[in-house]
Design an enzyme around this catalytic site. Sequence first.
Site, mmCIF file in Angstrom:
data_model
loop_
_atom_site.group_PDB
_atom_site.id
_atom_site.type_symbol
_atom_site.label_atom_id
_atom_site.label_comp_id
_atom_site.label_asym_id
_atom_site.label_seq_id
_atom_site.Cartn_x
_atom_site.Cartn_y
_atom_site.Cartn_z
ATOM 1 N N LYS A 99 -7.770 3.925 2.946
ATOM 2 C CA LYS A 99 -7.047 5.169 2.649
ATOM 3 C C LYS A 99 -7.383 5.784 1.300
ATOM 4 O O LYS A 99 -7.585 6.994 1.208
ATOM 5 C CB LYS A 99 -5.540 4.938 2.769
ATOM 6 C CG LYS A 99 -5.144 4.714 4.208
ATOM 7 C CD LYS A 99 -3.776 4.138 4.356
ATOM 8 C CE LYS A 99 -3.665 3.359 5.640
ATOM 9 N NZ LYS A 99 -4.483 2.114 5.654
ATOM 10 N N SER B 244 -15.625 25.071 -26.600
ATOM 11 C CA SER B 244 -15.936 23.849 -27.333
ATOM 12 C C SER B 244 -14.941 23.691 -28.476
ATOM 13 O O SER B 244 -14.478 24.680 -29.045
ATOM 14 C CB SER B 244 -17.358 23.944 -27.896
ATOM 15 O OG SER B 244 -17.501 23.102 -29.026
ATOM 16 N N ASN C 176 -0.806 -2.262 13.752
ATOM 17 C CA ASN C 176 -2.250 -1.987 13.831
ATOM 18 C C ASN C 176 -2.555 -0.706 14.600
ATOM 19 O O ASN C 176 -3.380 0.100 14.176
ATOM 20 C CB ASN C 176 -2.992 -3.175 14.453
ATOM 21 C CG ASN C 176 -2.864 -4.420 13.592
ATOM 22 O OD1 ASN C 176 -2.367 -4.342 12.463
ATOM 23 N ND2 ASN C 176 -3.295 -5.556 14.107
ATOM 24 N N LYS D 196 -19.149 28.808 -27.995
ATOM 25 C CA LYS D 196 -19.478 28.246 -26.689
ATOM 26 C C LYS D 196 -18.574 28.718 -25.562
ATOM 27 O O LYS D 196 -17.374 28.870 -25.711
ATOM 28 C CB LYS D 196 -19.395 26.696 -26.730
ATOM 29 C CG LYS D 196 -20.494 26.018 -27.487
ATOM 30 C CD LYS D 196 -21.896 26.253 -26.938
ATOM 31 C CE LYS D 196 -22.148 25.557 -25.622
ATOM 32 N NZ LYS D 196 -22.230 24.096 -25.779
ATOM 33 N N GLU E 248 -19.931 22.342 -13.429
ATOM 34 C CA GLU E 248 -20.359 20.990 -13.810
ATOM 35 C C GLU E 248 -19.463 19.931 -13.173
ATOM 36 O O GLU E 248 -19.928 18.874 -12.731
ATOM 37 C CB GLU E 248 -20.307 20.836 -15.330
ATOM 38 C CG GLU E 248 -21.349 21.648 -16.057
ATOM 39 C CD GLU E 248 -21.081 21.657 -17.555
ATOM 40 O OE1 GLU E 248 -21.671 20.833 -18.261
ATOM 41 O OE2 GLU E 248 -20.258 22.466 -18.008
ATOM 42 N N SER F 93 0.840 -1.215 0.000
ATOM 43 C CA SER F 93 0.000 0.000 0.000
ATOM 44 C C SER F 93 0.866 1.252 0.000
ATOM 45 O O SER F 93 0.377 2.360 0.195
ATOM 46 C CB SER F 93 -0.918 0.005 1.222
ATOM 47 O OG SER F 93 -0.149 -0.089 2.406
ATOM 48 N N TYR G 278 -8.448 -6.009 13.986
ATOM 49 C CA TYR G 278 -7.920 -5.575 12.684
ATOM 50 C C TYR G 278 -8.089 -6.665 11.622
ATOM 51 O O TYR G 278 -7.905 -7.843 11.880
ATOM 52 C CB TYR G 278 -6.428 -5.214 12.808
ATOM 53 C CG TYR G 278 -5.828 -4.796 11.481
ATOM 54 C CD1 TYR G 278 -5.983 -3.505 11.016
ATOM 55 C CD2 TYR G 278 -5.139 -5.713 10.681
ATOM 56 C CE1 TYR G 278 -5.466 -3.119 9.776
ATOM 57 C CE2 TYR G 278 -4.618 -5.339 9.447
ATOM 58 C CZ TYR G 278 -4.783 -4.040 9.002
ATOM 59 O OH TYR G 278 -4.282 -3.656 7.786
ATOM 60 N N ASN H 236 -18.546 27.305 -21.707
ATOM 61 C CA ASN H 236 -19.230 26.324 -20.859
ATOM 62 C C ASN H 236 -18.831 26.468 -19.385
ATOM 63 O O ASN H 236 -17.672 26.722 -19.085
ATOM 64 C CB ASN H 236 -18.894 24.908 -21.337
ATOM 65 C CG ASN H 236 -19.383 24.654 -22.755
ATOM 66 O OD1 ASN H 236 -20.430 25.168 -23.141
ATOM 67 N ND2 ASN H 236 -18.617 23.886 -23.507
ATOM 68 N N THR I 298 -39.714 27.909 -6.486
ATOM 69 C CA THR I 298 -39.990 26.563 -5.985
ATOM 70 C C THR I 298 -40.391 25.771 -7.221
ATOM 71 O O THR I 298 -40.988 26.338 -8.150
ATOM 72 C CB THR I 298 -41.132 26.538 -4.943
ATOM 73 O OG1 THR I 298 -42.327 26.990 -5.584
ATOM 74 C CG2 THR I 298 -40.842 27.441 -3.745
ATOM 75 N N HIS I 299 -40.044 24.507 -7.256
ATOM 76 C CA HIS I 299 -40.280 23.664 -8.445
ATOM 77 C C HIS I 299 -39.630 24.271 -9.690
ATOM 78 O O HIS I 299 -40.097 24.025 -10.810
ATOM 79 C CB HIS I 299 -41.780 23.474 -8.709
ATOM 80 C CG HIS I 299 -42.565 23.084 -7.498
ATOM 81 N ND1 HIS I 299 -42.833 21.780 -7.163
ATOM 82 C CD2 HIS I 299 -43.107 23.849 -6.524
ATOM 83 C CE1 HIS I 299 -43.534 21.747 -6.034
ATOM 84 N NE2 HIS I 299 -43.708 23.000 -5.617
HETATM 85 N N1 ARG Z 1 -0.740 -1.170 5.684
HETATM 86 C C1 ARG Z 1 -1.581 -1.634 6.746
HETATM 87 C C2 ARG Z 1 -2.914 -0.857 6.728
HETATM 88 O O1 ARG Z 1 -2.958 0.150 6.154
HETATM 89 C C3 ARG Z 1 -0.931 -1.432 8.076
HETATM 90 C C4 ARG Z 1 -1.324 -2.383 9.118
HETATM 91 C C5 ARG Z 1 -0.840 -3.769 8.807
HETATM 92 N N2 ARG Z 1 -1.102 -4.668 9.856
HETATM 93 C C6 ARG Z 1 -1.023 -5.937 9.683
HETATM 94 N N3 ARG Z 1 -1.278 -6.669 10.697
HETATM 95 N N4 ARG Z 1 -0.712 -6.464 8.547
HETATM 96 O O2 ARG Z 1 -3.893 -1.276 7.282
#
Ligand code: ARG
Length: 439
Positions: free
Chosen positions: A323, A275, A109, A281, A288, A22, A315, A283, A153-154
């Site tokens: 995230k 455009s 965790n 145009k 939007e 991650s 966990y 826009n 309204t409406h």
């Molecule tokens: N990258 C993990 C997360 O965002 C961190 C926690 C990982 N914990 C674990 N027991 N593998 O949740």
Amino acid sequence: MKLWGGRFRKEENQLMEDFNSSLHVDKRLYSEDINGSIAHVNMLVKCGLLTKEEGESIKMSLLSILEDIDNRTLAIEGNYEDIHSFIEAKLTERIGETAKKLHTARSRNDQVALDIRLYAKNKALQVIGFIEGLQNTLKEKAEANNVIMPGYTHLQRAQVVTLKHHLMAYYQMLDRDRKRILNAIEILDECPLGCGALAGTTHTIDRKMTAEELGFSRPVSNFLDGVSDRDYLLELMSSFSIIMMHLSRLSEELVLWSSQEFKFISIDDAYSTGSSIMPQKKNPDAAELIRGKTGRVYGSLTSLLTTMKGLPLAYNKDMQEDKEPFFDTLDTVLSCLEIMSNMISTMKVNTKNMKKAVKSGFLNATEVADYLVSKGTAFRDAHSIVGSIVIYCEDHNKGIEELSLDEFKSIHPLIEEDLFEFIDYQNILNKGIKVEILK
Ligand code: ARG
């Protein structure tokens, strides 16, 4: 080197390693991760779990990593599982053996729960600042445009209002949005550090100390809960969704108002696009896009709600998926608040056309009924009498105020000369929209 390699006989599959990583997403938590670790180290030293020298060495090195990332001499990249692994690996590269003691009495965790809470709290404050920025812009534009316009309204012309009153409606919505976020910050203001993986630690640690050092009101009350809930992200994302709902309504009005059909405003060239085929145009793309991005923010909220649904305590790796939707929602709401503020402050108001629109659509019909009530007619009867006045006006292609007293009298004898003053648009406004509560 994996943080957890010890019990494994085989290397991790390459595909699995990429799948599990991650780092590309959580790298933006680097300063929270380092600050959290520094508070943890201070506490470990105080509780005698690290010597002063070990603590100093870890801290100095963490600070140098922070500095290097900040000034881009250290790039967050490579084959690491997440930001926590990356920083610990860099620490080990720099100070060797001592680095291995940092993770005493801590799990990733509680570490990740801490990082994301710290980040969310800071960013929520930034969102509040942006909301206040838009509120100020709205207030300025409102003050400068205490001009008559039709209220709807409406989407049908209904009664007369002012652009000031209309814009200040959004000010009030944003004020509640601001309070919702403040409330969410108060609720999330607890420190999860010390929860360990799920069951605390056998070491004697001081959770109050780390909570205080990191600016939280208190440590969380339950370890399982502290590491495994993400309700605070959901609460912020719900508030962000409500902000976007408000912004999308305002965007919709800007789109309508800038159309040839309304011509109430013109959006500045700087916030419009053209455009590729139709040369004439212009826009309202910014409005939007804000309207469109609202769907994306709702989607992220639904995504995280769905990820969290049915997860057993404590966990679970599913939660690593918190995230991306949170960051995306945050970035989106910040940019939309900023663009909206710029668009409002630079737009031109066409007061002439607003006034013109007031003139047709019988926006003073309710006041004619009120007039008849003031002369002793029951409101329901007055309503029906004014209905026939409107039909008469439609048939004769006239506005109510354009009828002569004789014409009025032919419809209802109670009507006198003073009606004209009663249904004058400016007089109606002076009576109806008297008070603007501005802070
Ligand atoms: N990258 C993990 C997360 O965002 C961190 C926690 C990982 N914990 C674990 N027991 N593998 O949740």
